[in-house]
Design an enzyme around this catalytic site. Sequence first.
Site, PDB file in Angstrom:
ATOM      1  N   TRP A 158       0.857  -1.191   0.000  1.00 24.61           N
ATOM      2  CA  TRP A 158       0.000   0.000   0.000  1.00 24.61           C
ATOM      3  C   TRP A 158       0.894   1.242   0.000  1.00 24.61           C
ATOM      4  O   TRP A 158       1.889   1.286   0.721  1.00 24.61           O
ATOM      5  CB  TRP A 158      -0.884   0.031   1.257  1.00 24.61           C
ATOM      6  CG  TRP A 158      -2.298  -0.433   1.010  1.00 24.61           C
ATOM      7  CD1 TRP A 158      -2.717  -1.720   0.901  1.00 24.61           C
ATOM      8  CD2 TRP A 158      -3.451   0.399   0.858  1.00 24.61           C
ATOM      9  NE1 TRP A 158      -4.064  -1.749   0.696  1.00 24.61           N
ATOM     10  CE2 TRP A 158      -4.552  -0.473   0.662  1.00 24.61           C
ATOM     11  CE3 TRP A 158      -3.676   1.773   0.862  1.00 24.61           C
ATOM     12  CZ2 TRP A 158      -5.853  -0.004   0.479  1.00 24.61           C
ATOM     13  CZ3 TRP A 158      -4.955   2.236   0.690  1.00 24.61           C
ATOM     14  CH2 TRP A 158      -6.036   1.357   0.491  1.00 24.61           C
TER      15      TRP A 158
ATOM     16  N   SER B  54      -0.202  -2.472   5.431  1.00 21.32           N
ATOM     17  CA  SER B  54       0.493  -2.311   6.716  1.00 21.32           C
ATOM     18  C   SER B  54      -0.046  -3.250   7.782  1.00 21.32           C
ATOM     19  O   SER B  54       0.703  -3.694   8.659  1.00 21.32           O
ATOM     20  CB  SER B  54       0.386  -0.862   7.191  1.00 21.32           C
ATOM     21  OG  SER B  54       1.160  -0.041   6.355  1.00 21.32           O
TER      22      SER B  54
ATOM     23  N   GLU C 111      -0.761  -6.220   7.513  1.00 18.89           N
ATOM     24  CA  GLU C 111      -0.088  -7.521   7.355  1.00 18.89           C
ATOM     25  C   GLU C 111       1.372  -7.473   7.816  1.00 18.89           C
ATOM     26  O   GLU C 111       2.043  -8.517   7.857  1.00 18.89           O
ATOM     27  CB  GLU C 111      -0.156  -7.980   5.894  1.00 18.89           C
ATOM     28  CG  GLU C 111      -1.525  -8.476   5.463  1.00 18.89           C
ATOM     29  CD  GLU C 111      -2.572  -7.384   5.330  1.00 18.89           C
ATOM     30  OE1 GLU C 111      -2.241  -6.309   4.781  1.00 18.89           O
ATOM     31  OE2 GLU C 111      -3.706  -7.587   5.798  1.00 18.89           O
TER      32      GLU C 111
ATOM     33  N   CYS D 219       3.274   2.523   5.099  1.00 19.77           N
ATOM     34  CA  CYS D 219       2.896   3.939   5.085  1.00 19.77           C
ATOM     35  C   CYS D 219       1.379   4.023   5.144  1.00 19.77           C
ATOM     36  O   CYS D 219       0.684   3.435   4.311  1.00 19.77           O
ATOM     37  CB  CYS D 219       3.417   4.606   3.813  1.00 19.77           C
ATOM     38  SG  CYS D 219       2.809   6.302   3.619  1.00 19.77           S
ATOM     39  N   VAL D 220       0.879   4.720   6.157  1.00 18.16           N
ATOM     40  CA  VAL D 220      -0.562   4.925   6.292  1.00 18.16           C
ATOM     41  C   VAL D 220      -0.824   6.428   6.208  1.00 18.16           C
ATOM     42  O   VAL D 220      -0.263   7.207   6.977  1.00 18.16           O
ATOM     43  CB  VAL D 220      -1.089   4.361   7.627  1.00 18.16           C
ATOM     44  CG1 VAL D 220      -2.616   4.336   7.613  1.00 18.16           C
ATOM     45  CG2 VAL D 220      -0.559   2.965   7.874  1.00 18.16           C
TER      46      VAL D 220
ATOM     47  N   ASP E  32     -10.570   9.898   4.903  1.00 15.42           N
ATOM     48  CA  ASP E  32     -11.820  10.444   5.435  1.00 15.42           C
ATOM     49  C   ASP E  32     -12.486   9.523   6.450  1.00 15.42           C
ATOM     50  O   ASP E  32     -13.472   9.899   7.076  1.00 15.42           O
ATOM     51  CB  ASP E  32     -12.800  10.690   4.280  1.00 15.42           C
ATOM     52  CG  ASP E  32     -12.269  11.762   3.338  1.00 15.42           C
ATOM     53  OD1 ASP E  32     -11.501  12.634   3.808  1.00 15.42           O
ATOM     54  OD2 ASP E  32     -12.609  11.714   2.149  1.00 15.42           O
ATOM     55  N   THR E  33     -11.971   8.310   6.584  1.00 12.87           N
ATOM     56  CA  THR E  33     -12.602   7.347   7.496  1.00 12.87           C
ATOM     57  C   THR E  33     -11.639   7.036   8.649  1.00 12.87           C
ATOM     58  O   THR E  33     -10.450   7.351   8.583  1.00 12.87           O
ATOM     59  CB  THR E  33     -12.927   6.029   6.753  1.00 12.87           C
ATOM     60  OG1 THR E  33     -11.684   5.357   6.479  1.00 12.87           O
ATOM     61  CG2 THR E  33     -13.681   6.294   5.461  1.00 12.87           C
TER      62      THR E  33
ATOM     63  N   HIS F 162     -10.266   4.424   9.330  1.00 18.03           N
ATOM     64  CA  HIS F 162      -9.393   3.294   9.017  1.00 18.03           C
ATOM     65  C   HIS F 162      -7.950   3.553   9.460  1.00 18.03           C
ATOM     66  O   HIS F 162      -7.268   2.664   9.967  1.00 18.03           O
ATOM     67  CB  HIS F 162      -9.427   3.021   7.506  1.00 18.03           C
ATOM     68  CG  HIS F 162      -9.383   1.568   7.177  1.00 18.03           C
ATOM     69  ND1 HIS F 162     -10.504   0.824   6.930  1.00 18.03           N
ATOM     70  CD2 HIS F 162      -8.345   0.718   7.078  1.00 18.03           C
ATOM     71  CE1 HIS F 162     -10.162  -0.428   6.692  1.00 18.03           C
ATOM     72  NE2 HIS F 162      -8.854  -0.518   6.775  1.00 18.03           N
TER      73      HIS F 162
ATOM     74  N   ARG G 220       9.245  12.731   3.805  1.00 12.92           N
ATOM     75  CA  ARG G 220       9.968  11.849   4.733  1.00 12.92           C
ATOM     76  C   ARG G 220      10.504  10.571   4.089  1.00 12.92           C
ATOM     77  O   ARG G 220      11.022   9.708   4.767  1.00 12.92           O
ATOM     78  CB  ARG G 220       9.028  11.482   5.900  1.00 12.92           C
ATOM     79  CG  ARG G 220       8.737  12.677   6.793  1.00 12.92           C
ATOM     80  CD  ARG G 220       7.472  12.488   7.623  1.00 12.92           C
ATOM     81  NE  ARG G 220       7.270  13.618   8.549  1.00 12.92           N
ATOM     82  CZ  ARG G 220       6.797  14.812   8.175  1.00 12.92           C
ATOM     83  NH1 ARG G 220       6.460  15.051   6.909  1.00 12.92           N
ATOM     84  NH2 ARG G 220       6.661  15.785   9.069  1.00 12.92           N
TER      85      ARG G 220
HETATM   86  C1  DLZ Z   1      -7.449  -0.763   3.749  1.00 14.61           C
HETATM   87  C2  DLZ Z   1      -6.259   0.127   3.872  1.00 14.61           C
HETATM   88  C3  DLZ Z   1      -6.397   1.526   3.884  1.00 14.61           C
HETATM   89  C4  DLZ Z   1      -7.736   2.214   3.799  1.00 14.61           C
HETATM   90  N1  DLZ Z   1      -5.350   2.343   3.941  1.00 14.61           N
HETATM   91  C5  DLZ Z   1      -4.105   1.786   4.015  1.00 14.61           C
HETATM   92  C6  DLZ Z   1      -2.964   2.623   4.089  1.00 14.61           C
HETATM   93  O1  DLZ Z   1      -3.020   3.862   4.050  1.00 14.61           O
HETATM   94  N2  DLZ Z   1      -1.742   2.018   4.202  1.00 14.61           N
HETATM   95  C7  DLZ Z   1      -1.598   0.649   4.223  1.00 14.61           C
HETATM   96  O2  DLZ Z   1      -0.462   0.174   4.339  1.00 14.61           O
HETATM   97  N3  DLZ Z   1      -2.677  -0.148   4.154  1.00 14.61           N
HETATM   98  C8  DLZ Z   1      -3.910   0.377   4.033  1.00 14.61           C
HETATM   99  N4  DLZ Z   1      -5.005  -0.434   3.938  1.00 14.61           N
HETATM  100  C9  DLZ Z   1      -4.800  -1.896   3.829  1.00 14.61           C
HETATM  101  C10 DLZ Z   1      -4.665  -2.616   5.191  1.00 14.61           C
HETATM  102  O3  DLZ Z   1      -3.380  -2.384   5.763  1.00 14.61           O
HETATM  103  C11 DLZ Z   1      -4.808  -4.145   4.982  1.00 14.61           C
HETATM  104  O4  DLZ Z   1      -3.969  -4.568   3.945  1.00 14.61           O
HETATM  105  C12 DLZ Z   1      -6.233  -4.541   4.642  1.00 14.61           C
HETATM  106  O5  DLZ Z   1      -7.147  -4.068   5.600  1.00 14.61           O
HETATM  107  C13 DLZ Z   1      -6.364  -6.107   4.551  1.00 14.61           C
HETATM  108  O6  DLZ Z   1      -6.039  -6.710   5.803  1.00 14.61           O
END
Ligand code: DLZ
Length: 164
Positions: free
Chosen positions: A31, A65, A67, A89-90, A94-95, A97, A136
């Site tokens: 991701w 992330s 996982e 990286c997250v 808007d949610t 999550h 970063r």
């Molecule tokens: C579902 C999701 C979302 C909305 N955003 C991110 C993110 O910004 N960064 C990231 O690494 N993973 C994201 N995921 C996926 C979740 O980490 C995960 O892969 C799924 O929920 C399946 O378990």
Amino acid sequence: MSSNTFQLSDSTMSPVPDGKGMRVGIVVAEWNDNITKALLDGAVKTLKENGVESGDIKVEVVPGSFELIYGSAQMVKSGEVDAVIAIGCVIRGDTPHFDYICQAVSSGIAELNVSQKIPVIFGLLTTNSQEQAEERSGGILGNKGDEYAVTALKMIAFSRRINK
Ligand code: DLZ
């Protein structure tokens, strides 16, 4: 020192240990892969610059992330590495999550650090925007992958000192 400019590899910090003979596993999430790939490249570059041999760096990819928890746990249990760096990286959306993933990953990695014998480095970049993530991961604020690598080497050295 401002936290924006703080770098673990700064010369004012303790020296970076020689990485020769150190085996480092890296679990990297797909991701936001434009960011995680840059963090991975930064970490690998710094590991090699500090003496870690290419053959002693083991990289595995996981989907997101979340996982990183399972991926890091399996890498630890393989017994083939002396430390694991979990890179993801997250980016806030808007949610809620963002909060769930960040909380789960930080708790999961913390749990591994207390329950297992080798260190797991928290390489989760959590930002409010894509721009902050880019800054970063090789942008104006450096590359956090560099810090993750330095932390891994310092923690392997720490573990060897404590457990000898
Ligand atoms: C579902 C999701 C979302 C909305 N955003 C991110 C993110 O910004 N960064 C990231 O690494 N993973 C994201 N995921 C996926 C979740 O980490 C995960 O892969 C799924 O929920 C399946 O378990």
